[in-house]
Design an enzyme around this catalytic site. Structure first.
Site, mmCIF file in Angstrom:
data_model
loop_
_atom_site.group_PDB
_atom_site.id
_atom_site.type_symbol
_atom_site.label_atom_id
_atom_site.label_comp_id
_atom_site.label_asym_id
_atom_site.label_seq_id
_atom_site.Cartn_x
_atom_site.Cartn_y
_atom_site.Cartn_z
ATOM 1 C CD GLU A 57 -1.737 70.404 12.819
ATOM 2 O OE1 GLU A 57 -1.643 70.421 14.066
ATOM 3 O OE2 GLU A 57 -2.330 71.272 12.168
ATOM 4 C CG ASP A 66 -0.828 80.271 11.801
ATOM 5 O OD1 ASP A 66 -0.040 79.491 11.217
ATOM 6 O OD2 ASP A 66 -1.936 79.904 12.242
ATOM 7 C CB THR A 82 2.149 77.202 17.538
ATOM 8 O OG1 THR A 82 1.092 77.941 16.920
ATOM 9 C CG2 THR A 82 2.224 75.799 16.960
#
Length: 615
Positions: A254, A375, A599
């Protein structure tokens, strides 16, 4: 290990690029003499998945010559070739000989392919694929090849907004960005996140003002330049110390996509070296936690995430940012370690281009998904190929194969006619994939993922089919929103039931993926219906999410008497409102011919347009 050999009919789910060669063919090698003593057993229309090394041995061969190469390879290196597979006449190049080593896992029907078994290898041949499960898969493939996916309804020409209307919409969304930013500035300045109901700022393990960093490029894009400058000045003073003592519990993944991506995009747009200097400091902290084979832990302290394993996304979502940083600084060290993950991963077995999310975990059961924990790994395959000028063939081949695998194993048509993206439960012992009917909101990025590849020269052969699939998934994501009383989509839909009767997670936590997918589809097709969906969704956000101190998440999207979750994630401004704005900015500067977005929706200029520092 991957399935190689001949391709099925053009446009079908299995029509993927040939598998990646581990060893380049030797063009000067003369074709071997075919065996004449019956030393080979041939099987038409079958390909095989093995767990060992694959090698392109030669092209334009006969099946006898291909089998001879397998025999010769075993004579030189015992056990090096379990089976040879000769691709079909229709492949490009045709009649390519693949030598496959290791244990033979399972077979696949592929028209035109020849499997070539040396004498003595008969015991390795797995059962014929015509089991009940395979017959079900064959029927699924037939349905896919008919291009029978439901498509969005056409928007009447007289309802297409004018340029003036698009400008009005952009101003409204800019106002929403300012409302969210002003609330963060007043109640949570310097903190990771805002709690918009109680009006409190909190540090969510990051400890480095992640909302501020994540929002930088959105502020720039919508024209809030004073706010951008104020954030820049604070970060120049306050961020270095926070980077130096970054929390052990902070997510490395993250931090990379939100904070490193945010700093790089802010530099890319403004060319302010302050952001590049900060990015280098943060990248060094990230890189020192990556192992020599490219594997990253979930946290800076070495911890694991919710899946309790090393996931695909954790190690496969660092490369876009690190390659960009290497490109603009001339320092290859940023990209070298993270790039090794792909070589590490290719040593692990995959199923039609898909790996279990817990890719390094020895288990008899694996989860295949294009949602959480997987993903962004798949997303970055095509984006890395685009970033580097469409030259990295390994990235393209991995992407192309994974698209075929997603359509084969994860796509299903629901009883309502909609196209759903589920999950796969892979049983190693049974060599089969069981479909799980659970579509995550996260998977609504897939229309854009498909369009990115289909819109290129390499994707031209299957463009119509894949864009048809992309449009149908985009429409399903719209139905996830339109069919809810709030007009806002849930975290997931189970059992292909849009009324959510089978779904126990009905919250909306400000996720961007539906808007993301619609933006890509609008950019590639020019169809205004996607912009209209985005605008209707934004209006519902204003109605149901806006509160006095920011924007709150919803506990249940089926209830109009709002029960809020007191949280405004950093990606609300960084992604969700950015994509809402870009959808209403068809002629704006953020274009897909120039930029690749990470992303977290941070735009990074493709290398062709970015000044390159010397390595």
């Amino acid at each position: 290990p991957r399935v190689a050999g001949g391709a099925p009919p053009q446009g079908s789910a299995l029509a993927a690029a040939p598998a990646l060669a581990q060893t380049p063919p030797a063009p000067s090698r003369a074709p071997p003499e075919p065996l004449s003593d019956g030393s080979c057993h041939f099987q038409p229309d079958l390909d095989y998945l093995t767990e060992g090394k694959e090698e392109v041995a030669a092209k334009s061969m006969t099946s006898e010559q291909c089998c001879s190469l397998c025999v010769q390879r075993n004579a030189a290196v015992p056990g090096a070739c379990s089976v040879a597979v000769l691709s079909s006449d229709k492949d490009k190049p045709p009649r390519m000989c693949w030598l496959k080593g290791g244990r033979v896992l399972r077979s696949f029907r592929k028209p035109g392919v020849q499997a070539c078994w040396p004498r003595g290898h008969e015991a390795m041949i797995p059962p014929d694929p015509e089991t009940a499960g395979q017959r079900e898969m064959v029927e699924h493939l037939k349905e896919l090849e008919q291009n029978s996916y439901m498509q969005p309804p056409a928007m009447p020409a007289d309802q297409v907004p004018t340029q003036e209307e698009y400008a009005r919409r952009r101003e409204a969304i800019k106002g929403a960005v300012k409302h969210a930013w002003d609330a963060y500035r007043q109640y949570a300045w310097g903190k990771d996140e805002l709690h918009p109901i109680t009006g409190k700022g909190v540090d969510k393990k990051f400890g480095h003002a992640v909302t501020m960093v994540d929002a930088l490029d959105t502020l720039w894009i919508v024209g809030l330049r004073e706010e951008f400058k104020e954030a820049r000045d604070w970060l120049a003073r306050g961020l270095p110390g926070r980077i130096s003592r970054i929390a052990r519990g902070a997510s490395l993944f993250e931090t990379c996509i939100r904070s490193l991506g945010g700093l790089l995009a802010a530099y890319d747009l403004s060319r302010d070296s302050v952001f590049l200097d900060l990015a280098k400091q943060l990248a060094a902290k990230i890189n020192e936690k990556v192992s020599s084979n490219g594997v990253a832990p979930y946290t800076f302290g070495g911890g694991v995430g919710g899946s309790r394993c090393r996931s695909l996304a954790e190690s496969g979502t660092l490369q876009l940012e690190m390659r960009y940083l290497s490109h603009v600084t001339g320092d290859r060290s940023y990209r070298e370690k993270v790039d090794r993950f792909y070589e590490t991963l290719r040593l692990k077995p995959s199923i039609d281009g898909l790996w279990p999310t817990c890719w390094d975990k020895a288990s008899s059961v694996g989860k295949l998904t294009i949602g959480a924990d997987g993903d962004s790994f798949y997303e970055y395959l095509v984006k890395l190929w685009l970033q580097d000028g469409e030259t990295d063939e390994k990235m393209w081949n991995m992407y192309d194969e994974s698209v075929a695998g997603v359509e084969l194993h994860l796509v299903r048509k629901g009883p309502d006619g909609l196209t759903y993206l589920g999950q796969g439960k892979y049983s190693v012992g049974a060599h089969k994939v069981e479909h799980v009917q659970e579509m995550e909101h996260l998977t609504c990025f897939v229309p854009g993922w498909l369009a990115l590849g289909a819109g290129t020269t390499r994707g031209a052969e299957r463009k119509d089919h894949r864009m048809h699939l992309a449009a149908s998934i985009a429409y399903t994501c719209w139905q996830m929103y339109e069919r809810q009383p709030t007009g806002i989509g849930p975290e997931r839909v189970k059992s292909m039931a849009m009324d959510l009767r089978a779904t126990d997670t009905r919250e909306y936590i400000l996720r961007p993926e539906a808007l993301e997918g619609w933006w890509y589809m609008a950019a590639y097709t020019g169809d205004p219906v996607y912009r209209e969906w985005g605008w209707k969704t934004f209006q519902n956000f204003e109605k149901h999410l806006r509160v006095a101190k920011g924007y709150a998440s919803l506990k249940d999207v089926t209830k109009t008497n709002q029960v809020y979750i007191d949280r405004m994630e950093s990606f609300w401004v960084a992604e969700t409102l950015k994509y809402a704005y870009l959808l209403q900015d068809p002629d704006g500067p953020i274009t897909l011919d120039r930029y690749v977005l990470n992303t977290e929706a941070h735009p990074l200029t493709k290398f062709h347009y970015t000044p390159k520092a010397e390595y």
